[in-house]
Design an enzyme around this catalytic site. Structure first.
Site, mmCIF file in Angstrom:
data_model
loop_
_atom_site.group_PDB
_atom_site.id
_atom_site.type_symbol
_atom_site.label_atom_id
_atom_site.label_comp_id
_atom_site.label_asym_id
_atom_site.label_seq_id
_atom_site.Cartn_x
_atom_site.Cartn_y
_atom_site.Cartn_z
ATOM 1 N N HIS A 37 -11.714 74.540 1.118
ATOM 2 C CA HIS A 37 -12.503 75.732 0.821
ATOM 3 C C HIS A 37 -13.206 76.155 2.095
ATOM 4 O O HIS A 37 -13.403 77.326 2.638
ATOM 5 C CB HIS A 37 -13.412 75.297 -0.321
ATOM 6 C CG HIS A 37 -12.795 74.823 -1.578
ATOM 7 N ND1 HIS A 37 -12.929 73.842 -2.055
ATOM 8 C CD2 HIS A 37 -12.330 75.578 -2.611
ATOM 9 C CE1 HIS A 37 -12.244 73.701 -3.186
ATOM 10 N NE2 HIS A 37 -11.943 74.910 -3.521
ATOM 11 N N GLN A 148 -2.945 78.337 1.549
ATOM 12 C CA GLN A 148 -1.709 78.290 1.355
ATOM 13 C C GLN A 148 -1.236 77.402 0.400
ATOM 14 O O GLN A 148 -0.313 77.047 -0.332
ATOM 15 C CB GLN A 148 -0.726 77.943 2.706
ATOM 16 C CG GLN A 148 0.646 77.702 2.718
ATOM 17 C CD GLN A 148 1.462 78.755 2.131
ATOM 18 O OE1 GLN A 148 1.106 80.056 2.247
ATOM 19 N NE2 GLN A 148 2.516 78.530 1.531
ATOM 20 N N GLN A 153 0.113 81.410 -6.364
ATOM 21 C CA GLN A 153 -1.013 81.974 -6.554
ATOM 22 C C GLN A 153 -1.515 83.031 -5.262
ATOM 23 O O GLN A 153 -1.556 84.170 -5.638
ATOM 24 C CB GLN A 153 -2.229 81.012 -6.540
ATOM 25 C CG GLN A 153 -3.559 81.822 -6.565
ATOM 26 C CD GLN A 153 -4.761 80.840 -6.749
ATOM 27 O OE1 GLN A 153 -5.101 80.154 -7.774
ATOM 28 N NE2 GLN A 153 -5.375 80.467 -5.774
HETATM 29 P P1 AMP Z 1 -9.693 76.495 -6.014
HETATM 30 O O1 AMP Z 1 -11.176 76.021 -5.844
HETATM 31 O O2 AMP Z 1 -9.028 75.165 -6.237
HETATM 32 O O3 AMP Z 1 -9.569 77.617 -7.103
HETATM 33 O O4 AMP Z 1 -9.400 77.022 -4.633
HETATM 34 C C1 AMP Z 1 -10.132 78.332 -4.018
HETATM 35 C C2 AMP Z 1 -9.342 78.455 -2.738
HETATM 36 O O5 AMP Z 1 -9.187 77.443 -1.846
HETATM 37 C C3 AMP Z 1 -7.854 78.861 -3.055
HETATM 38 O O6 AMP Z 1 -7.390 80.013 -2.328
HETATM 39 C C4 AMP Z 1 -7.207 77.709 -2.626
HETATM 40 O O7 AMP Z 1 -5.747 77.926 -2.222
HETATM 41 C C5 AMP Z 1 -7.850 77.190 -1.398
HETATM 42 N N1 AMP Z 1 -7.470 75.999 -1.394
HETATM 43 C C6 AMP Z 1 -7.726 74.780 -2.046
HETATM 44 N N2 AMP Z 1 -7.199 73.739 -1.603
HETATM 45 C C7 AMP Z 1 -6.845 74.131 -0.501
HETATM 46 C C8 AMP Z 1 -6.526 73.285 0.813
HETATM 47 N N3 AMP Z 1 -6.368 71.853 0.824
HETATM 48 N N4 AMP Z 1 -6.413 73.828 1.963
HETATM 49 C C9 AMP Z 1 -6.499 75.058 2.155
HETATM 50 N N5 AMP Z 1 -6.996 75.889 0.883
HETATM 51 C C10 AMP Z 1 -7.059 75.396 -0.035
#
Ligand code: AMP
Length: 282
Positions: A37, A148, A153
């Site tokens: 994030h 990614q 999504q």
């Molecule tokens: P989430 O809180 O899981 O809904 O994720 C919020 C955003 O963070 C989304 O765009 C995810 O794809 C991104 N995200 C989650 N985990 C990672 C990661 N390990 N690396 C890069 N982006 C991430």
């Protein structure tokens, strides 16, 4: 760092800022923040005069029986991390404001939401598309930052933004990983010590498949079979899917060519992990 609970106050504030020339970068999250994030927030801060982060565990993207209730909500830790990153605005709306009584609209990207994660989570992407639509209308960003890590999504949101003419540029940033290769995820904390160790094999399986493609293997059946064998020999979790698809259309690629997405989902008990890797061939 300004915090908004109220959607209408956030919307009014952002409209004013936009009117006076601010460019807005937006990072939607469900909280339980980690480096993945934070990488999105940092990029947005570099590219925009104003960065907005939302923290909202969206109930409509969880099916009954999934982990909505136990999804981690470490509010204090998130606040500390955000203070360090210093985005301009945090929005953390309530369910009541996001989905008031009488709410009856949903956004569905029909097609890309089938297959991969859509098979076991049939309503998930409808929930995602709907909440992202609402958030885009509230925040009115110039740029939207996604990871990614959630490849399907990201493709679905890009399609929705194109189809519905949202005036926003989408930036997909690389998956951030732990030192041992495990993709960072808010759900990793559910893993037992043994599962956590085993989970590192997922990325190894994907990188080893990528290597085989780079050395000339192009047959999807062989590639998926090898990933399956690799994982089954090393972990106690169960494989939900292993896919080799076109990175843009998400259609299966019988023979690997162009930009391919190797993606998988594995369950360790109640914990479902996903990961993917992009492979570019001629
Ligand atoms: P989430 O809180 O899981 O809904 O994720 C919020 C955003 O963070 C989304 O765009 C995810 O794809 C991104 N995200 C989650 N985990 C990672 C990661 N390990 N690396 C890069 N982006 C991430």
């Amino acid at each position: 760092m300004k915090k908004f609970k109220s959607i209408s106050s956030a919307n009014r504030y952002l409209h004013k800022k936009k009117y006076s020339g601010a460019t807005i970068g937006f990072v939607p999250t469900m909280g339980a923040l980690h480096e993945g994030h934070l990488s999105l927030i940092r990029k947005s801060r570099r590219e925009n005069s104003l960065t907005v982060v939302s923290i909202y565990v969206n109930p409509t993207q969880f099916s009954p029986g999934e982990d909505f209730r136990r999804y981690p909500r470490p509010i204090k830790k998130d606040n500390l991390l955000l203070q360090l990153e210093n985005p301009d605005i945090i929005i953390y709306p309530s369910d009541k404001e996001m989905y008031p009584d009488g709410f009856q609209t949903s956004v569905e990207v029909k097609g890309l939401d089938k297959g991969l994660c859509g098979t076991s989570r049939p309503k998930h992407f409808q929930g995602v598309a709907t909440v992202v639509t609402k958030l885009l209308n509230i925040v009115t960003p110039d740029r939207l930052y996604l990871g990614q890590k959630d490849a399907q999504q990201a493709v679905i949101i890009q399609q929705m933004i194109h189809d519905l003419n949202f005036p926003v540029q989408v930036k997909i940033l690389p998956t951030i990983r732990e030192a041992d290769g495990l993709a960072m995820s808010s759900r990793n904390q559910y893993l037992t010590q043994t599962q956590r160790l085993e989970a590192t094999e997922l990325y190894r399986a994907l990188t080893s498949a990528k290597k085989s493609i780079m050395s000339g293997e192009r047959n999807r059946t062989n590639i998926c079979k090898n990933i399956k064998k690799y994982i089954e020999n090393r972990i106690s979790g169960s494989i939900e899917y292993i896919a080799c698809v076109d990175a843009q259309t998400l259609k299966p690629l019988p023979i690997i060519q162009g930009k391919a997405l190797l993606a998988l989902a594995v369950r360790f008990g109640n914990t479902r992990l996903i990961d993917n890797i992009i492979v570019l061939t001629e």
